[in-house]
Design a protein around this motif. Structure first.
Motif, short mmCIF file in Angstrom:
data_model
loop_
_atom_site.label_atom_id
_atom_site.label_comp_id
_atom_site.label_asym_id
_atom_site.label_seq_id
_atom_site.Cartn_x
_atom_site.Cartn_y
_atom_site.Cartn_z
N CYS A 246 11.46 6.57 1.39
CA CYS A 246 10.38 6.54 0.39
C CYS A 246 9.03 6.33 1.05
N THR A 247 8.98 5.39 2.00
CA THR A 247 7.72 5.08 2.66
C THR A 247 7.17 6.30 3.40
N GLU A 248 8.08 7.02 4.03
CA GLU A 248 7.65 8.22 4.76
C GLU A 248 6.92 9.20 3.86
N LYS A 249 7.43 9.33 2.65
CA LYS A 249 6.88 10.36 1.76
C LYS A 249 5.71 9.85 0.92
N CYS A 250 5.56 8.56 0.81
CA CYS A 250 4.53 8.03 -0.08
C CYS A 250 3.14 8.43 0.42
N PRO A 251 2.31 9.01 -0.47
CA PRO A 251 0.99 9.48 -0.03
C PRO A 251 -0.09 8.41 -0.10
N ALA A 252 0.16 7.29 -0.78
CA ALA A 252 -0.91 6.30 -1.00
C ALA A 252 -0.90 5.22 0.07
N GLN A 253 -2.09 4.76 0.43
CA GLN A 253 -2.21 3.74 1.46
C GLN A 253 -3.00 2.54 0.96
N ALA A 254 -2.74 1.41 1.54
CA ALA A 254 -3.53 0.21 1.24
C ALA A 254 -3.46 -0.68 2.48
N PRO A 255 -4.44 -1.56 2.64
CA PRO A 255 -4.39 -2.46 3.81
C PRO A 255 -3.14 -3.35 3.73
N ARG A 265 -0.67 0.20 5.17
CA ARG A 265 0.72 0.40 4.77
C ARG A 265 0.73 1.34 3.57
N LYS A 266 1.93 1.81 3.20
CA LYS A 266 2.02 2.70 2.05
C LYS A 266 2.10 1.87 0.76
N ALA A 267 2.03 2.58 -0.37
CA ALA A 267 2.13 1.88 -1.65
C ALA A 267 3.55 1.39 -1.87
N ILE A 268 4.54 2.14 -1.37
CA ILE A 268 5.91 1.62 -1.37
C ILE A 268 6.18 1.19 0.06
N TYR A 269 6.56 -0.06 0.22
CA TYR A 269 6.57 -0.58 1.59
C TYR A 269 7.51 -1.77 1.72
N MET A 270 7.78 -2.10 2.98
CA MET A 270 8.48 -3.33 3.27
C MET A 270 7.46 -4.17 4.02
N PRO A 271 7.28 -5.44 3.64
CA PRO A 271 6.20 -6.21 4.27
C PRO A 271 6.24 -6.15 5.80
N PHE A 272 7.40 -6.30 6.39
CA PHE A 272 7.53 -6.12 7.85
C PHE A 272 9.00 -5.81 8.15
N PRO A 273 9.29 -5.27 9.33
CA PRO A 273 10.64 -4.74 9.56
C PRO A 273 11.76 -5.76 9.39
N ALA A 275 11.79 -8.22 7.27
CA ALA A 275 11.58 -8.94 6.01
C ALA A 275 12.92 -9.32 5.38
N VAL A 276 12.90 -10.43 4.69
CA VAL A 276 14.08 -10.88 3.94
C VAL A 276 13.65 -11.14 2.51
N PRO A 277 14.20 -10.45 1.54
CA PRO A 277 15.22 -9.42 1.66
C PRO A 277 14.66 -8.16 2.33
N ASN A 278 15.50 -7.48 3.07
CA ASN A 278 15.06 -6.32 3.83
C ASN A 278 15.03 -5.09 2.92
N LYS A 279 14.20 -5.21 1.89
CA LYS A 279 14.18 -4.17 0.87
C LYS A 279 12.74 -3.76 0.62
N TYR A 280 12.58 -2.59 0.02
CA TYR A 280 11.24 -2.08 -0.23
C TYR A 280 10.69 -2.62 -1.54
N MET A 281 9.40 -2.44 -1.73
CA MET A 281 8.76 -2.85 -2.97
C MET A 281 7.54 -1.96 -3.18
N CYS A 287 -0.35 2.28 -5.97
CA CYS A 287 0.58 3.37 -6.29
C CYS A 287 -0.13 4.44 -7.14
N ILE A 288 -0.05 5.70 -6.71
CA ILE A 288 -0.76 6.78 -7.41
C ILE A 288 -0.15 7.01 -8.79
N TYR A 289 1.14 6.94 -8.88
CA TYR A 289 1.80 7.18 -10.17
C TYR A 289 1.35 6.15 -11.20
N LEU A 290 1.29 4.93 -10.77
CA LEU A 290 0.94 3.87 -11.71
C LEU A 290 -0.53 3.94 -12.11
#
Lengths: 606, 384, 573, 144
Positions: A246-255, A265-273, A275-281, A287-290
Motif C-alpha cells: 500500500c505504501t509503495e502505491k500511495c501518492p500522498a506524502q506528509a512529513p 512518509r506516505k499517507a498510509i504508513y508504518m511509523p518505523f520498520p 513498529a509494534v504493532p508492525n502494521k500500517y495506518m 490521505c487524498i481519498y479522505l
C-alpha cells in the motif's frame, strides 16, 4: 514518639516571594485550639535572630517547637542553634514543611491543619494520614507506551494481571525508539528496546491499544472507569500482514512524525520498520481519498481483502481498572522560541532529536550525517544526496536552566551531547566538533567515565554557552565566550545541533484535570512526596512513571516504571487499595490522633 | 601571585545599583550577545566575576564598564536574574566614585539624602546670590524694555559677573574632572608596573579620544541604532550649549534680539532640540520600562533627567519671556534656571552621572593604550 | 536421531550488518552445505515479518533446526527461540551467529568481514546439527524475601513487600535502621527534615508483623537458588537462625570516602577541615563551631572530594553538589554574617527542583569558586597570624582565571560515596558481581537496573551506584515490583542448560563434586555415581571439563557441539 | 597470498563475550582474524577444545574469562587458569610456541581492551608466521 506537653509554633511566613497563598491567620486560629500549644509567633512578630530566639526559648521554657511554613528548613539551623544555646535538645525542633503537602495551585487548608495537628500531637502526618481502603479491580491502565509505560506494563503482566496499555500514536516505543545509541554504553536504542516492545505485543496479559487516547476518567481508587477514544487506523490491525504494498502505491506524502519532520512518509504508513504493532495506518490529514473522495490506491493493491477500510470512524470504549499508571513522557522544547539560535530560519540548525534521526541507521539518511537540503517540493529534509558537514557545533542547555524558558535542568542533554560528539567522529572521521556547555552534568553510573573518554577524543569541549548563530556566506557563524580561556569565541560551522530540553507533554494539562492529579510549577506531574513517594500521586491508585514526572534518563525511567507497577501489584495481591490521600477529612485525622496518643500508635497503620 | 578574595566588597558594590549579580552562573551568553565586547576586553560576564569575588584592584583597573552603552541585550537574554546590563551601569557608578578623590561621589551615589541635600543647598545658595548677593554688590535690575521690546536681561544678570562665575565653575569642575581622569589613568594604566605604554603611543592614539567623544562610534555598534542617534543628538546639543555658555557668554546672552537664523539663535535652537529630543526618549523610556536599558532606574538616573529637563525648559522660557518683553517672568526663571543648572553642573559633572562624558572617551583612549602596552595573551591566561 | 533439516537466515539489520557483510554472499555460500535445507536473508530478521518468515519456512520445509546470523545472542536469542517454539520445534534447536557486534561493527574490510561471517554461520550450522531438545522448567517461589541493608532503600522495599502481606527478613549490619539518611539533618531541595522522614519509616518497619529485623547481623553465606534460598544467621553471636526465602534484595549502600589520602586538604591535620558527615553531626547538635569553640567567620565547602579524579574515584557521587547547596542555607541561617565559599567543579543540579534550588542559593550571599577537580586541587594551608583567619585555601579560580587565596575558618569536604568494606563478602554470598568502581553490576544498565544476572537477586539504592533519596526509593519499589510479580505467579523458570551425569560412564571418582561452586553435585553411595541437582546447577560446565571419564554432559554445551563449532570456524580456511 | 593468521577464541558468556559485544556496540575496530566461540564459563574449557583448534589449523588460541574474583560462577576462571597452566606446558612440548596460546581476563566493560588484545595477538602471530603444528597434530581420537 512521645506526645510533647508544651509546644510553641513559629510561622515562617516572610512573604518575600509571591508564592505564599497560605492563610496563616486561619492556621493560627486552628493551632490555638490545642491545649498543649502555649505560644505562637509569626515571622514579623519579632526579629528572628539567635539572641531573640534564645531569649524566647528560655523565657517561655520551650521544650518543643514547630517551625511551620513554606521551606521552613531555610531557618531550621537557626532554631537548632538557639535551642542548643538555651540548653535544650535541638532534635525537638520540628518542621512543618507545607511545601511537602502542596496540592496543585492552591493549598488545601484542611490538609495543612491536619499536618499541624499531627505534629502538635508529636506524630508524623504520614503515620496518621493513612487513607481507607477500597476493594481493587485487578486490571491496570497504563497511559503512554514509551519505555516507562512498557516497563510498567510488562512488570504487571509478569505477575499475571491484566494491563491495558493505551498509546496515543500508532506504535509503542515512545521517544526512545527514535534514538540512535544510548549513553554511556552506546548500545543502540532499538536493539535493547525492540525486544521489550515485541514482548509487550506477545504477552497475553497486555491489551495493547495504540492510536488511542484517554477521554474521561471517573470513579475512585480500585475502581476507575475510563473512556477511551479509539482513533480510526483504517487498516485492520488483525489482518494486516505488513507487506508494505500500500505504501509503495500511495501518492500522498506528509512529513514523518517519527523522523521529527526530517523526512517524508506516505499517507498510509508504518511509523518505523520495527513498529509494534508492525502494521500500517492511515493519516487522515494527508490521505487524498479522505480529502477529495478519490484515489483508493491502497485499497486496490492491498492483498488482504477488507483489510483497509477508508471509511472507518473513530469510536469509544469504556474500560474498568483498579490502578492507573501515567507514563505520558515529555515533549521536546520548541527551539523556535529562542530566536538567537535561528532554529526554523537556518536549515542546518537542528534540534537534538532531529539529529538522533540523522544518526540512526533507520533514519532518513541511513545513519549518514548529511546537511539538510530542499526536495523538489520545497520541503527541508535530510537526504543522502546532500553534502556532509565538516564542522559541527553542539550547544547545550537550549531552553533549559533559563528563566526565560524552563528554569529546570533537563538532566539528559549533557550526556546525549557528548554521545553526539563521539558518534559524529565515528561517522565523519576528521570532522571538527565543538561542544559548548555551562556545567557538565555527567552524574550517572558510568557517565563521568564516558565524559573522560570524550575529553580524550578529538573534540573541543568549551565551557561557555554560545549565544548567537547567524548565517554568513552560506555557513553558520557562532559567537560565544570561551570562559576558561577568557576569549571571545567566533566560529564558522556547517551544522549546529541544539541540545534542547524536555518539557511536560501536551496532554499533561488535560490528564491532570481528568485524573485530578496536580502539576508542579514546571508543568510536570507532581509526586505525592518528593523523597519517599516519587511515583505516587495524591490520588489513590494513580501513579507516575518516567519523564511525565520530571526529566530523567532511561535507567531512571525504567526504575520508575517498575516502581509504579510495584504499588499496583501490591494492591492486587492484597485485594485492597488505599483511597486518595487528600480525601481524609480533618475530623478523621483529629479522631485518629486522639486514639493514637491514647493507645501508643503501633499496629493500626501497618 | 595570588590575590585575596573579598566577599564584603560585593555588598559595597550592591549599594551602587539594583540587582544581585551572584545569580550569574557563568554561561557566557551576555558576552556573546554584546556587540561591543571584544578580544582582550570581555564583558559583562568577566566583570560580574570580579564583582562576585570582590577583586577590588581588578575592578578599579577596568575600562570595560565605560565601553558598555547598555543596549540591554545581555539582560534580556540572561538565563538567570543576574542582570548584567545593570551591573555594568552600577560599575560605572562605582568607578566614578573611585576616581573621585574627594569621596563626595560615593556619598552622592549611595545616599539619597546627601545627593538631594547638596543639590538643594547649592540651589538655595544660587537663589541667595541672586536675591541678596547681587543687590548687595550694588546691582539693580530694570523692568524697562529694549527698543526691540526685549527684556534688558544684563541688568538683572550682569554679564561679566555671570561670565566670571561661569569660568570659575568651569575651572572647578574641569579641575575636578581632570584630576579624576588622572586618577583613572593611574588606576588603569600606571598602576600596572609590569606593562608600559610609550609616549609615542600616547600621542598616536590621542585621536581616538576626540573621535570617540564627538561621534561615539561604540554606541553606534549596538544593535538598536535609535538610541545612538538620540544620545548623540542630546550630547552634541549639550556640548554646544556648554561651550557657548561658558566661553561665549557675552556673545550668547545679549539683549539684542537677533534674527532667528543668526548663528547665536540657530545654535541655541539646535542645542535645545537636541536636548529635548534626547530627554524625551530617555524619560518616556524610563517611564514605560519596556526596554531593558530603562528598566532599572537609580535615583541618580532620574535626578539627572529631571534637572536637565528643568534646565532646558527654564532656558526656553527665559528665551521666550525675554523676546516677548516680560521682565519679571524672565528674571524669575533666570533664577530658577541657574538654581537648577549650577548644582547640576557642580554635582553631576564631576561626581555623578554626567561625568561619563569625559570618562567614556578617555576609557576608549586608555583601552587602546592598554592594547599597545599589553601583548594579547597575558596574565589572564597564565593558569590555562 | 532424525536427519537435520536446517534453515539459515542472515539478517541485514537495516544497514548495520549489510554495510560491512555481503549478506547475499553469505547466504549463497552456506546454501549448499550438508543438512542446510534453505538459506535466506532479510532486512530485519527480528521484526514480525522476519520471524514470520522463519515460522512459515519451518512449517513449509519441515525444518527441524534453525540458524540466524544477526546480532548478539544476548539480544535476540530469546526472540528467535520463541519464534521456533511457535512454529512447533523445540527452542533449543536454534543457534545464533553473532555477525553484528562481533563482525560488521568491528571490522572495516568488507571481504574479511564477509569471510568471517561465513565462518561463523558455518560454525553455527555445524553446531546446531548436534543440538538436542531441552525442556523449560519452573521452581516454586518462597514468598519470603531477604533484604540486606536497613537504609532508606532497604526499608522502602521491605515495607512495599510486607504491605502486600508477604514476609520480609531485614538484615542490618549496624545496630540501628535508617542508614545514611539517619545521619542527615535536612534533605534537599525542599529542606525537609530527614529525621522526621526516616523516624516513622523505621518505626513502621520495626512494628510490622510481616517484617523480621535482624540488627548487627551480616550475611556470610546463602545457599539455594531462585525461589528457594537459605541462610543461617546468628544474632549477637547467639544460636544461628535458619531463614528460607525466595528472593534477595541487596541494599547495602555506600559509605563516605576518607579524605585523609588527599594531601592537599590536610584532613585530620587541621581539625577544622571536616567531612560533610561530620558537619551533619554539628548541624544535628545545633552548633557550628570550630575546635576553638568559636563560630567560623569564613566557611568553605569543597565539592568533589574523592570524586571525578582518577587518583581517587573517577565517578561522580551524584548528590554532593546538592548537599553542598543545602549547607549554604544551613550555614547562612545559623551564621548570618559568615562568608560562605562554595568551591566546586561543575554544579550538578540535575534533578527535579534542583536547578531552582541552585538559583535560590545564589541569593544567599555566597561566593562560588570553580576549580579543576582533575588537574589542580585547592590547597588548604595554615594561615598566618596577620591573616585574621584560621586557614587559607589557595586555588586557581577558573571562571576568573585568577590564582586566589580564600580565608577560611572551617572547611567542609563534600566526600565521595564509596563501597562498604564488606561489599566483597556480600557479593560472594549472594552471587553477584562488582564493577571496577566496586558497585554492584545490574543485569542491564538501562533496561534492567535493579535485577542481576543471578536469578532472584536484586540490587537497589546506592550499592548499584551513587544516587539520591528519590532515585533510591524508586529502585527499591522497582525491585519490590519484580519480587511481588514472582510471588504472585508462584513459580519462576530456572536454568535449562544444566549439567547431567551419564551414569554408565561415571567412574565415581567425585572430582566433579569438588569443583562445583554450587554444591549441586552429590555422590550416590548406592550406585557409586555422581548426581547433579539440576535446580542448584547453574550450567557453568566446570564439572564437565573436569570429568576424566567424560561422563558429565553440559547440556547445550556438549563436547560434540563445541568441537563441531571449532571445526566450523576453521572449515573454510 | 599473504599470511592471515586465524585465531580461535573461547569467551565466557558473562564477561568476555559481553565485553566483545561492547567493542561492537562502541564500534571499536579490531583485526578480523578472530573467530569467537561462546561458552558459559571459562571453567568449561577442556584442553581438547584448544588442541582441536590447533589441529584444525588455528594459528593462535585465545581464552578469555572474567577477572579473578568476578566469575559469574564464583571461581570457574580460577579452575580455567589452573588447567591452562598445565596445558601450556604440554603444548610447548608439542611445539606450539607460548605466544600462540593466551589466557586473558576481559570484563563486560572492557570492549576497548578486548579490541586491543585482538590486535596485539594478531600482530604477534603475524610476526611468528603460520602455526607449524597443524600436521603434527593429526591425532586420531580428536576427530569427531
Amino acid at each position: 514518639m512521645r506526645s510533647p506537653s508544651k509546644t510553641c509554633i513559629f510561622f515562617y511566613n516572610p512573604q518575600f516571594s509571591d508564592f505564599d497563598p497560605i492563610d496563616y491567620a486561619e492556621l493560627i486560629r486552628y493551632a490555638m485550639t490545642f491545649p498543649n500549644v502555649s505560644r505562637i509567633w509569626k515571622y514579623h512578630d519579632f526579629i528572628w535572630n539567635e539572641q531573640n530566639l534564645t531569649d524566647k526559648i528560655e523565657a517561655n521554657g520551650i521544650d518543643h517547637l514547630i517551625v511551620a511554613g513554606l521551606l521552613p528548613g531555610t531557618v531550621k539551623t537557626l532554631f537548632s542553634k538557639a535551642m542548643a544555646i538555651a540548653g535544650k535538645d535541638p532534635a525537638n525542633v520540628i518542621l512543618a514543611s507545607f511545601n511537602d503537602y502542596y496540592t496543585g495551585t492552591t493549598f488545601d487548608m484542611d490538609r495543612l491543619k491536619s499536618v499541624l495537628a499531627c505534629l502538635i500531637a508529636g506524630l508524623s502526618y504520614e503515620t496518621v494520614a493513612i487513607p481507607d481502603e477500597n476493594p481493587v479491580n485487578p486490571a491496570t491502565l497504563v497511559i503512554g507506551g514509551g519505555i516507562a509505560g512498557i516497563q510498567a506494563s510488562l512488570e504487571i503482566a509478569y505477575s499475571n494481571n491484566h494491563v491495558y496499555l493505551v498509546e496515543k500514536t500508532g506504535t509503542i516505543g515512545g521517544k526512545m525508539a527514535t534514538f540512535d545509541k544510548t549513553f554511556p554504553t552506546l548500545d543502540c536504542a532499538a536493539c535493547i528496546l525492540t525486544p521489550k516492545m515485541v514482548e509487550v505485543n506477545q504477552n497475553p496479559f497486555i491489551n495493547l491499544m495504540t492510536y488511542c487516547e484517554v477521554q474521561e476518567v471517573s470513579g475512585e481508587a480500585g475502581n476507575y472507569s475510563v473512556r477511551i477514544l479509539m482513533r480510526a487506523r483504517k487498516v485492520n490491525v488483525k489482518t494486516c500482514i505488513g507487506c508494505g504494498t500500500c505504501t509503495e502505491k500511495c501518492p500522498a506524502q506528509a512529513p514523518s512524525e517519527f523522523d521529527y519532520g526530517t523526512s517524508m512518509r506516505k499517507a498510509i504508513y508504518m511509523p518505523f520498520p520495527q513498529a509494534v504493532p508492525n502494521k500500517y495506518m492511515i493519516d487522515a490529514e494527508s490521505c487524498i481519498y479522505l480529502k477529495t473522495g478519490k484515489c483508493r490506491a491502497c485499497v486496490k493493491v492491498c492483498p488482504v481483502p477488507d483489510c483497509i477500510n477508508l471509511d472507518e470512524q473513530d469510536h469509544e470504549v469504556t474500560i474498568n481498572v483498579g490502578n492507573i499508571i501515567v507514563a505520558t513522557g515529555f515533549k521536546p522544547f520548541d527551539a523556535k522560541k529562542m530566536d538567537q539560535f535561528g532554529y526554523g530560519r537556518l536549515p542546518n540548525v537542528l534540534t537534538s532529536l532531529e539529529f538522533e534521526r540523522l544518526l540512526n541507521a533507520s533514519g532518513p539518511t541511513g545513519g549518514n550525517i548529511h546537511l539538510r537540503s530542499q526536495d523538489k517540493k520545497g520541503n527541508w529534509i535530510f537526504t543522502e544526496e546532500a553534502e556532509k558537514p565538516e564542522k559541527v557545533a553542539i550547544i547545550h542547555c537550549v531552553g533549559s536552566r533559563d528563566k526565560n524558558h524552563n528554569k529546570y535542568c533537563s538532566r539528559v542533554c549533557c550526556m546525549y551531547s557528548l554521545k553526539f560528539s563521539h558518534l559524529i567522529l565515528e561517522k565523519l572521521p576528521g570532522a571538527e566538533i565543538h561542544e559548548y556547555f555551562i556545567d557538565m552534568r555527567s552524574f550517572g553510573k558510568g557517565y563521568e567515565e564516558f565524559y573522560e573518554r570524550i575529553l580524550e577524543e578529538d573534540v573541543s569541549i568549551v565551557r561557555g554557552k554560545t549565544a548567537k548563530v547567524e548565517e554568513r556566506n552560506g555557513k553558520l557563524f557562532l559567537r560565544g565566550e570561551d570562559i576558561l580561556k577568557g576569549e571571545i569565541l567566533e566560529n564558522t560551522v556547517d551544522m549546529v545541533i541544539l541540545s534542547i530540553g524536555l518539557e511536560a507533554a501536551e496532554e499533561t494539562r488535560d490528564l491532570s484535570r481528568m485524573l485530578g492529579i496536580p502539576r508542579s510549577e514546571d508543568g510536570f506531574f507532581e509526586e505525592v512526596h518528593y523523597n519517599l513517594d516519587p511515583t505516587a500521586t495524591s490520588r489513590g491508585g494513580i501513579y507516575l512513571a518516567g519523564t511525565c514526572q520530571g526529566p530523567k534518563d532511561i535507567p531512571d525511567s525504567v526504575a520508575q516504571g517498575s516502581a509504579a507497577a510495584a504499588r499496583a501489584i501490591q494492591s492486587i495481591l492484597k485485594g485492597k487499595i488505599y483511597k486518595d490521600l487528600i480525601s481524609i477529612p480533618l475530623e478523621t485525622i483529629e479522631k485518629r490522633i486522639n486514639k493514637l496518643t491514647l493507645v501508643q500508635l503501633e499496629e493500626k497503620h501497618l | 601571585m595570588s590575590v585575596r578574595v573579598h566577599p564584603e566588597l560585593r555588598n559595597q558594590l550592591m549599594q551602587f545599583g539594583i540587582g544581585d549579580w551572584n545569580a550569574c552562573y557563568h554561561c557566557g551568553t551576555c558576552t556573546a550577545m554584546c556587540p561591543l565586547s571584544e578580544e582582550g576586553f570581555l564583558f559583562p560576564r568577566k566583570k560580574i566575576r570580579l564583582m562576585q569575588m570582590g577583586l577590588k584592584n581588578e575592578i578599579e583597573s577596568s575600562v570595560e564598564p565605560w565601553l558598555c552603552y547598555y543596549c540591554g541585550d545581555c539582560t534580556s537574554t540572561c538565563p538567570r536574574d543576574a542582570n548584567p546590563g545593570e551591573l555594568m551601569m552600577s560599575l560605572r557608578r562605582y568607578l566614578t566614585s573611585i576616581y573621585d578623590w574627594t569621596g563626595l561621589s560615593k556619598k552622592f551615589y549611595t545616599s539619597e539624602v546627601w545627593e538631594i541635600g547638596s543639590i538643594l543647598l547649592i540651589a538655595v545658595l544660587v537663589v541667595i546670590a541672586f536675591l541678596i548677593g547681587l543687590p548687595a554688590m550694588g546691582y539693580s535690575f530694570t523692568t524697562e524694555l529694549t527698543s526691540q521690546g526685549g527684556v534688558k536681561i544684563n541688568s538683572f544678570a550682569p554679564i561679566h559677573i555671570i561670565e566670571a562665575f561661569d569660568w570659575a565653575m568651569a575651572i572647578v569642575v574641569g579641575g575636578l574632572l581632570i584630576s579624576n581622569i588622572l586618577r583613572m589613568y593611574y588606576k588603569i594604566i600606571w598602576k600596572h608596573g609590569h606593562t608600559k605604554v610609550t609616549f609615542w603611543v600616547h600621542v598616536r592614539e590621542f585621536w581616538r579620544l576626540v573621535f570617540n567623544f564627538s561621534v561615539q562610534p561604540k554606541f553606534g555598534k549596538c544593535d538598536d541604532k535609535r538610541y545612538w542617534f538620540s544620545h548623540w543628538f542630546l550630547m552634541s546639543g549639550y556640548t554646544i550649549m556648554f561651550i557657548v555658555v561658558v566661553v561665549f557668554l557675552p556673545w550668547f546672552q545679549t539683549e539684542k534680539i537677533l534674527p532667528p537664523w543668526h548663528l547665536q539663535r540657530a545654535l541655541g535652537y539646535y542645542a535645545t532640540f537636541g536636548l529635548l529630543f534626547g530627554l524625551l526618549v530617555a524619560i518616556t523610556g524610563r517611564m514605560r520600562r519596556k526596554d531593558v536599558k530603562f528598566y532599572f532606574s537609580h535615583v541618580s538616573d532620574w535626578l539627572f533627567l529631571v534637572m536637565l529637563t528643568l534646565t532646558v525648559i527654564t532656558g526656553i522660557l527665559i528665551h521666550i519671556f525675554r523676546i516677548y518683553g516680560m521682565p519679571y517672568a524672565t528674571y524669575i526663571f533666570y533664577i530658577i534656571h541657574m538654581a537648577v543648572l549650577v548644582p547640576m553642573i557642580l554635582i553631576e559633572v564631576p561626581f555623578s552621572k554626567w561625568s561619563h562624558l569625559a570618562y567614556r572617551p578617555f576609557a576608549v583612549y586608555f583601552q587602546h593604550l592598554k592594547t599597545h602596552a599589553v601583548p594579547r595573551k597575558t596574565k589572564i591566561n597564565s593558569i590555562n | 536421531m532424525e536427519e537435520p533439516r536446517i534453515g539459515v537466515y542472515v539478517c541485514w539489520c537495516g544497514t548495520n550488518i549489510s554495510k560491512m557483510v555481503d549478506v547475499e554472499a553469505v547466504t549463497n555460500e552456506v546454501k549448499a552445505l550438508p543438512n542446510v535445507t534453505i538459506a535466506k536473508n532479510y532486512k530485519y530478521m527480528c521484526s514480525d515479518p522476519g520471524q514470520d518468515l522463519i515460522i512459515k519456512d519451518i512449517k513449509l520445509h519441515n525444518l527441524n533446526r534453525v540458524v540466524v546470523a544477526a546480532c548478539s545472542p544476548r539480544i535476540h536469542e530469546l526472540t528467535f527461540r520463541t519464534a521456533c517454539e511457535k512454529a512447533g520445534i523445540n527452542p533449543y534447536l536454534f543457534e545464533m551467529a553473532n555477525v553484528r557486534e562481533q563482525d560488521s561493527w568491528v571490522h572495516t574490510d568488507r571481504t574479511e568481514a564477509t569471510n568471517k561471517a561465513i565462518d561463523l554461520v558455518v560454525a553455527a550450522i555445524r553446531r546446531v546439527r548436534y543440538h538436542e531438545p531441552l525442556q523449560k522448567r519452573f521452581v516454586n517461589v518462597n514468598p519470603a524475601t531477604l533484604i540486606i541493608g536497613g537504609g532508606i532503600s532497604g526499608l522502602t522495599a521491605a515495607l512495599e513487600i510486607a504491605n502486600a502481606g508477604k514476609q520480609v527478613y531485614l538484615v542490618e549490619k549496624s545496630d540501628q535502621l535508617g542508614g545514611q539518611v539517619k545521619k542527615f539533618d535536612l534533605t534537599f531541595p525542599h529542606l525537609s527534615s530527614a529525621q522526621q522522614m526516616i523516624r516513622p519509616i523505621v518505626q513502621r518497619v520495626d512494628n510490622h508483623p510481616n517484617i523480621s529485623v535482624f540488627l548487627e547481623t551480616e550475611i556470610r553465606e546463602v545457599t539455594g537458588y531462585i525461589g528457594n534460598f537459605k541462610t543461617a544467621i546468628s544474632v549477637n553471636g547467639g544460636d544461628p537462625v535458619e531463614l528460607e526465602f525466595g528472593n534477595i534484595i541487596a541494599a547495602v549502600g555506600l559509605k563516605p570516602f576518607n579524605p585523609e589520602v588527599i594531601s592537599e586538604y590536610n584532613y585530620k591535620e587541621f581539625p577544622d577541615v571536616i567531612t560533610s558527615f561530620e558537619f551533619e553531626e554539628k548541624l544535628l547538635a545545633g552548633r557550628i563551631l570550630t575546635v576553638y569553640g568559636k563560630e567560623p567567620r569564613n566557611v568553605a565547602i569543597i565539592h568533589c572530594v574523592g570524586s571525578r579524579n582518577k587518583k581517587y574515584h573517577e565517578y561522580c557521587s551524584r548528590v554532593c553538589c546538592m548537599a553542598a547547596l543545602k549547607y549554604v542555607h544551613q550555614v547562612r541561617a545559623a551564621l548570618p554574617s559568615a562568608n560562605i565559599f562554595e568551591i566546586y567543579a561543575d554544579m550538578r543540579a540535575y534533578g527535579k527542583g534542583h536547578e531552582e534550588f541552585y538559583a535560590l542559593t545564589t541569593h544567599r550571599q555566597i561566593m562560588f569558586l570553580m576549580y579543576d577537580q582533575q588537574k589542580k586541587l585547592p590547597v588548604i594551608n595554615q594561615a598566618d597570624r596577620s591573616d585574621n583567619c584560621n586557614m587559607i585555601i589557595e586555588m586557581d579560580e577558573l571562571l576568573s582565571g585568577q590564582s586566589i587565596e580564600v580565608p577560611v575558618d572551617m572547611v567542609i569536604l563534600m566526600v565521595n560515596m564509596e563501597a562498604q568494606e564488606n561489599v566483597k563478602q556480600v557479593v560472594r554470598a549472594i552471587g553477584v558481581s562488582l564493577c571496577g568502581n566496586q558497585f554492584f553490576i545490574e543485569k542491564h544498565p538501562k533496561l534492567d537496573p535493579v535485577a542481576t544476572t543471578t536469578g532472584g537477586v536484586y540490587i537497589i539504592g546506592t550499592c548499584q551506584g551513587p544516587k539520591d533519596i528519590p532515585d533510591s526509593v524508586a529502585q527499591a519499589r522497582a525491585a519490590a515490583a519484580r519480587i511481588l510479580g514472582a510471588i504472585a505467579q508462584g513459580s519462576v523458570p530456572i536454568e535449562v542448560t544444566t549439567a547431567s551425569v551419564n551414569e554408565l560412564l561415571c567412574c565415581g571418582c567425585q572430582t566433579c563434586i569438588g569443583v562445583c561452586p554450587y554444591k549441586a553435585i552429590s555422590y550416590d553411595e548406592n550406585n557409586k555415581v555422581s548426581i547433579v541437582n539440576e535446580i542448584l546447577c547453574k550450567g557453568c560446565g566446570t564439572c564437565g571439563s573436569a570429568c576424566p571419564a567424560g561422563a558429565i554432559i553440559s547440556k547445550h554445551f556438549t563436547d560434540l557441539q563445541i568441537l563441531s563449532e571449532i571445526e566450523g570456524v576453521m572449515s573454510m580456511s | 597470498m599473504d599470511f592471515r593468521p586465524k585465531i580461535v577464541a573461547f569467551l565466557c558468556n558473562w564477561c568476555a563475550y559481553t565485553g566483545a559485544d561492547l567493542a561492537g556496540t562502541s564500534r571499536i575496530h579490531y583485526a578480523p582474524n578472530i573467530r569467537i566461540i561462546r561458552i558459559m564459563c571459562s571453567g568449561r574449557i577442556e584442553p581438547t577444545f584448544i588442541l582441536k583448534a590447533f589441529q584444525q589449523g588455528a594459528d593462535g588460541v585465545l581464552v578469555c574469562g572474567c577477572h579473578p574474583g568476578d566469575c559469574h560462577y564464583q571461581e570457574g576462571n580460577y579452575k580455567c587458569l589452573r588447567r591452562f597452566k598445565l596445558l601450556q606446558k604440554f603444548t610447548r612440548q608439542m611445539g606450539i610456541e607460548k605466544d600462540r596460546l593466551r589466557l586473558e581476563w576481559i570484563s563486560a566493560s572492557e570492549g576497548k581492551q578486548f579490541a586491543e588484545l585482538v590486535n596485539d595477538m594478531t600482530k604477534t602471530l603475524l610476526s611468528m608466521g603460520p602455526s607449524k603444528v597443524k600436521s603434527s597434530l593429526e591425532v586420531e581420537h580428536l576427530n569427531v
